[in-house]
Design a protein around this motif. Structure first.
Motif, PDB file in Angstrom:
ATOM      1  N   GLY A  51      21.025  -9.437 -44.325  1.00  0.00           N
ATOM      2  CA  GLY A  51      21.681  -9.993 -43.139  1.00  0.00           C
ATOM      3  C   GLY A  51      23.143 -10.346 -43.378  1.00  0.00           C
ATOM      4  N   ILE A  52      23.763  -9.610 -44.288  1.00  0.00           N
ATOM      5  CA  ILE A  52      25.178  -9.824 -44.607  1.00  0.00           C
ATOM      6  C   ILE A  52      25.947  -8.598 -44.125  1.00  0.00           C
ATOM      7  CG2 ILE A  52      26.864 -10.168 -46.462  1.00  0.00           C
ATOM      8  CD1 ILE A  52      24.602 -11.366 -48.157  1.00  0.00           C
ATOM      9  N   PRO A  53      27.039  -8.770 -43.389  1.00  0.00           N
ATOM     10  CA  PRO A  53      27.801  -7.615 -42.916  1.00  0.00           C
ATOM     11  C   PRO A  53      28.272  -6.719 -44.074  1.00  0.00           C
ATOM     12  CG  PRO A  53      28.573  -9.627 -41.850  1.00  0.00           C
ATOM     13  CD  PRO A  53      27.618 -10.040 -42.925  1.00  0.00           C
ATOM     14  N   ARG A  54      28.282  -5.402 -43.808  1.00  0.00           N
ATOM     15  CA  ARG A  54      28.702  -4.440 -44.840  1.00  0.00           C
ATOM     16  C   ARG A  54      30.082  -4.768 -45.390  1.00  0.00           C
ATOM     17  NH1 ARG A  54      28.448   1.076 -42.062  1.00  0.00           N
ATOM     18  NH2 ARG A  54      30.510   0.884 -42.916  1.00  0.00           N
ATOM     19  N   ARG A  55      31.007  -5.060 -44.508  1.00  0.00           N
ATOM     20  CA  ARG A  55      32.378  -5.349 -44.945  1.00  0.00           C
ATOM     21  C   ARG A  55      32.401  -6.547 -45.903  1.00  0.00           C
ATOM     22  NH1 ARG A  55      35.662  -3.398 -47.075  1.00  0.00           N
ATOM     23  NH2 ARG A  55      37.213  -4.871 -47.673  1.00  0.00           N
ATOM     24  N   THR A  56      31.558  -7.529 -45.651  1.00  0.00           N
ATOM     25  CA  THR A  56      31.486  -8.709 -46.514  1.00  0.00           C
ATOM     26  C   THR A  56      30.927  -8.331 -47.890  1.00  0.00           C
ATOM     27  OG1 THR A  56      31.193 -10.123 -44.588  1.00  0.00           O
ATOM     28  CG2 THR A  56      30.555 -11.049 -46.718  1.00  0.00           C
ATOM     29  N   ILE A  57      29.950  -7.439 -47.911  1.00  0.00           N
ATOM     30  CA  ILE A  57      29.399  -6.990 -49.193  1.00  0.00           C
ATOM     31  C   ILE A  57      30.479  -6.293 -50.013  1.00  0.00           C
ATOM     32  CG2 ILE A  57      27.754  -5.402 -50.279  1.00  0.00           C
ATOM     33  CD1 ILE A  57      25.817  -6.103 -47.990  1.00  0.00           C
ATOM     34  N   TYR A  58      31.253  -5.426 -49.388  1.00  0.00           N
ATOM     35  CA  TYR A  58      32.362  -4.780 -50.098  1.00  0.00           C
ATOM     36  C   TYR A  58      33.344  -5.827 -50.629  1.00  0.00           C
ATOM     37  CZ  TYR A  58      31.077  -0.057 -48.625  1.00  0.00           C
ATOM     38  OH  TYR A  58      30.431   1.134 -48.447  1.00  0.00           O
ATOM     39  N   TYR A  59      33.619  -6.819 -49.808  1.00  0.00           N
ATOM     40  CA  TYR A  59      34.554  -7.879 -50.211  1.00  0.00           C
ATOM     41  C   TYR A  59      34.010  -8.654 -51.409  1.00  0.00           C
ATOM     42  CZ  TYR A  59      37.144 -12.262 -50.115  1.00  0.00           C
ATOM     43  OH  TYR A  59      37.895 -13.343 -50.477  1.00  0.00           O
ATOM     44  N   LEU A  60      32.736  -9.034 -51.366  1.00  0.00           N
ATOM     45  CA  LEU A  60      32.143  -9.808 -52.450  1.00  0.00           C
ATOM     46  C   LEU A  60      32.106  -9.015 -53.752  1.00  0.00           C
ATOM     47  CD1 LEU A  60      29.175 -11.477 -50.518  1.00  0.00           C
ATOM     48  CD2 LEU A  60      31.248 -12.607 -51.344  1.00  0.00           C
ATOM     49  N   LEU A  61      31.919  -7.705 -53.659  1.00  0.00           N
ATOM     50  CA  LEU A  61      31.871  -6.863 -54.857  1.00  0.00           C
ATOM     51  C   LEU A  61      33.244  -6.465 -55.367  1.00  0.00           C
ATOM     52  CD1 LEU A  61      28.934  -4.509 -53.851  1.00  0.00           C
ATOM     53  CD2 LEU A  61      28.871  -6.422 -55.462  1.00  0.00           C
ATOM     54  N   HIS A  62      34.225  -6.558 -54.527  1.00  0.00           N
ATOM     55  CA  HIS A  62      35.574  -6.098 -54.875  1.00  0.00           C
ATOM     56  C   HIS A  62      36.157  -6.822 -56.088  1.00  0.00           C
ATOM     57  CE1 HIS A  62      39.565  -4.524 -54.491  1.00  0.00           C
ATOM     58  NE2 HIS A  62      40.074  -5.718 -54.303  1.00  0.00           N
ATOM     59  N   ASP A  63      35.942  -8.122 -56.207  1.00  0.00           N
ATOM     60  CA  ASP A  63      36.527  -8.893 -57.295  1.00  0.00           C
ATOM     61  C   ASP A  63      36.045  -8.443 -58.664  1.00  0.00           C
ATOM     62  OD1 ASP A  63      38.047 -10.402 -55.621  1.00  0.00           O
ATOM     63  OD2 ASP A  63      36.638 -12.082 -55.534  1.00  0.00           O
ATOM     64  N   GLU A  64      34.778  -8.075 -58.772  1.00  0.00           N
ATOM     65  CA  GLU A  64      34.237  -7.647 -60.054  1.00  0.00           C
ATOM     66  C   GLU A  64      34.346  -6.131 -60.251  1.00  0.00           C
ATOM     67  OE1 GLU A  64      32.231  -9.669 -58.043  1.00  0.00           O
ATOM     68  OE2 GLU A  64      32.759 -11.493 -59.113  1.00  0.00           O
ATOM     69  N   ASP A  65      34.891  -5.432 -59.267  1.00  0.00           N
ATOM     70  CA  ASP A  65      34.991  -3.973 -59.304  1.00  0.00           C
ATOM     71  C   ASP A  65      33.637  -3.318 -59.508  1.00  0.00           C
ATOM     72  OD1 ASP A  65      38.192  -4.080 -60.867  1.00  0.00           O
ATOM     73  OD2 ASP A  65      37.730  -3.734 -58.773  1.00  0.00           O
ATOM     74  N   LEU A  66      32.603  -3.909 -58.947  1.00  0.00           N
ATOM     75  CA  LEU A  66      31.270  -3.313 -59.001  1.00  0.00           C
ATOM     76  C   LEU A  66      30.984  -2.628 -57.680  1.00  0.00           C
ATOM     77  CD1 LEU A  66      29.221  -6.213 -60.605  1.00  0.00           C
ATOM     78  CD2 LEU A  66      29.942  -4.128 -61.703  1.00  0.00           C
ATOM     79  N   GLY A  67      30.262  -1.582 -57.751  1.00  0.00           N
ATOM     80  CA  GLY A  67      29.842  -0.922 -56.529  1.00  0.00           C
ATOM     81  C   GLY A  67      30.936  -0.072 -55.926  1.00  0.00           C
ATOM     82  N   PRO A  68      30.575   0.639 -54.905  1.00  0.00           N
ATOM     83  CA  PRO A  68      31.521   1.542 -54.257  1.00  0.00           C
ATOM     84  C   PRO A  68      32.587   0.789 -53.477  1.00  0.00           C
ATOM     85  CG  PRO A  68      29.464   1.473 -53.031  1.00  0.00           C
ATOM     86  CD  PRO A  68      29.259   0.652 -54.268  1.00  0.00           C
ATOM     87  N   ARG A  69      33.702   1.431 -53.319  1.00  0.00           N
ATOM     88  CA  ARG A  69      34.789   0.851 -52.507  1.00  0.00           C
ATOM     89  C   ARG A  69      34.886   1.600 -51.200  1.00  0.00           C
ATOM     90  NH1 ARG A  69      39.772  -1.465 -55.822  1.00  0.00           N
ATOM     91  NH2 ARG A  69      38.531  -2.611 -57.282  1.00  0.00           N
ATOM     92  N   GLN A  70      35.196   0.882 -50.189  1.00  0.00           N
ATOM     93  CA  GLN A  70      35.354   1.495 -48.884  1.00  0.00           C
ATOM     94  C   GLN A  70      36.743   2.120 -48.823  1.00  0.00           C
ATOM     95  OE1 GLN A  70      34.784  -1.261 -45.719  1.00  0.00           O
ATOM     96  NE2 GLN A  70      34.077   0.308 -44.310  1.00  0.00           N
ATOM     97  N   PRO A  71      36.847   3.392 -48.383  1.00  0.00           N
ATOM     98  CA  PRO A  71      38.166   4.037 -48.338  1.00  0.00           C
ATOM     99  C   PRO A  71      39.110   3.422 -47.338  1.00  0.00           C
ATOM    100  CG  PRO A  71      36.431   5.536 -47.543  1.00  0.00           C
ATOM    101  CD  PRO A  71      35.778   4.253 -47.935  1.00  0.00           C
ATOM    102  N   VAL A  85      25.547 -12.969 -54.241  1.00  0.00           N
ATOM    103  CA  VAL A  85      26.265 -11.907 -54.961  1.00  0.00           C
ATOM    104  C   VAL A  85      25.359 -11.312 -56.042  1.00  0.00           C
ATOM    105  CG1 VAL A  85      28.274 -11.376 -56.368  1.00  0.00           C
ATOM    106  CG2 VAL A  85      28.496 -12.966 -54.467  1.00  0.00           C
ATOM    107  N   VAL A  86      24.617 -12.161 -56.742  1.00  0.00           N
ATOM    108  CA  VAL A  86      23.684 -11.680 -57.770  1.00  0.00           C
ATOM    109  C   VAL A  86      22.624 -10.781 -57.135  1.00  0.00           C
ATOM    110  CG1 VAL A  86      21.877 -12.428 -59.383  1.00  0.00           C
ATOM    111  CG2 VAL A  86      24.067 -13.619 -59.333  1.00  0.00           C
ATOM    112  N   GLU A  87      22.112 -11.182 -55.996  1.00  0.00           N
ATOM    113  CA  GLU A  87      21.098 -10.380 -55.293  1.00  0.00           C
ATOM    114  C   GLU A  87      21.676  -9.037 -54.857  1.00  0.00           C
ATOM    115  OE1 GLU A  87      17.337  -9.499 -53.766  1.00  0.00           O
ATOM    116  OE2 GLU A  87      17.964 -11.140 -55.075  1.00  0.00           O
TER     117      GLU A  87
END
Length: 133
Positions: A113-133, A92-94
């Motif tokens: 090598g992490i699926p895009r959907r997983t990246i959105y999920y990992l970032l969702h809790d901290e509200d960092l980064g873009p959200r998928q519509p 997550v830090v990376e």
């Protein structure tokens, strides 16, 4: 350590009434006043009661206070149930670091090598980064 497993309070109480000499017990139900009284009456050496963390949170203050008064500790025991995490906090830090450098989610996904959907999920809790519509 004595383990008392039951799905119903009545079944657990019946099991406790058989008696035990252990100083520590683990119960699979929420430590309500009825169960605690049975444990105290049937376990002369009892000093520690363990229960799952999810049920520990549901235990009333009244029960916790009563146990403190008689010198018995109530503690949560056991890890979380369910599937273990696949991605660590380092991942997550990376992801956050690459995102701050201006990398797109798709590029981060390919590099790590992490699926895009997983990246959105990992970032969702901290509200960092873009959200998928």
């Amino acid at each position: 350590m004595k383990v008392f497993k039951a799905k119903r309070k009545e079944d657990m109480i019946a099991h406790i009434r058989e008696g035990f000499t252990d100083t520590e017990v683990y119960i699979t139900l929420r430590p309500c006043i009825d169960i605690v009284v049975e444990l105290l009456e049937n376990g002369p050496n009892l000093s520690m009661i363990y229960c799952p963390p999810s049920l520990y949170k549901l235990t009333s203050e009244r029960v916790r206070h009563a146990l403190e008064k008689v010198g018995i500790s109530l503690e949560p025991m056991g890890g979380g149930a369910g599937r273990p995490r696949v991605y660590s906090e380092n991942d997550v830090v990376e992801i956050r670091k690459l995102l701050k450098l201006g990398h797109s989610i798709t590029r981060i996904s390919k590099e790590l090598g992490i699926p895009r959907r997983t990246i959105y999920y990992l970032l969702h809790d901290e509200d960092l980064g873009p959200r998928q519509p």
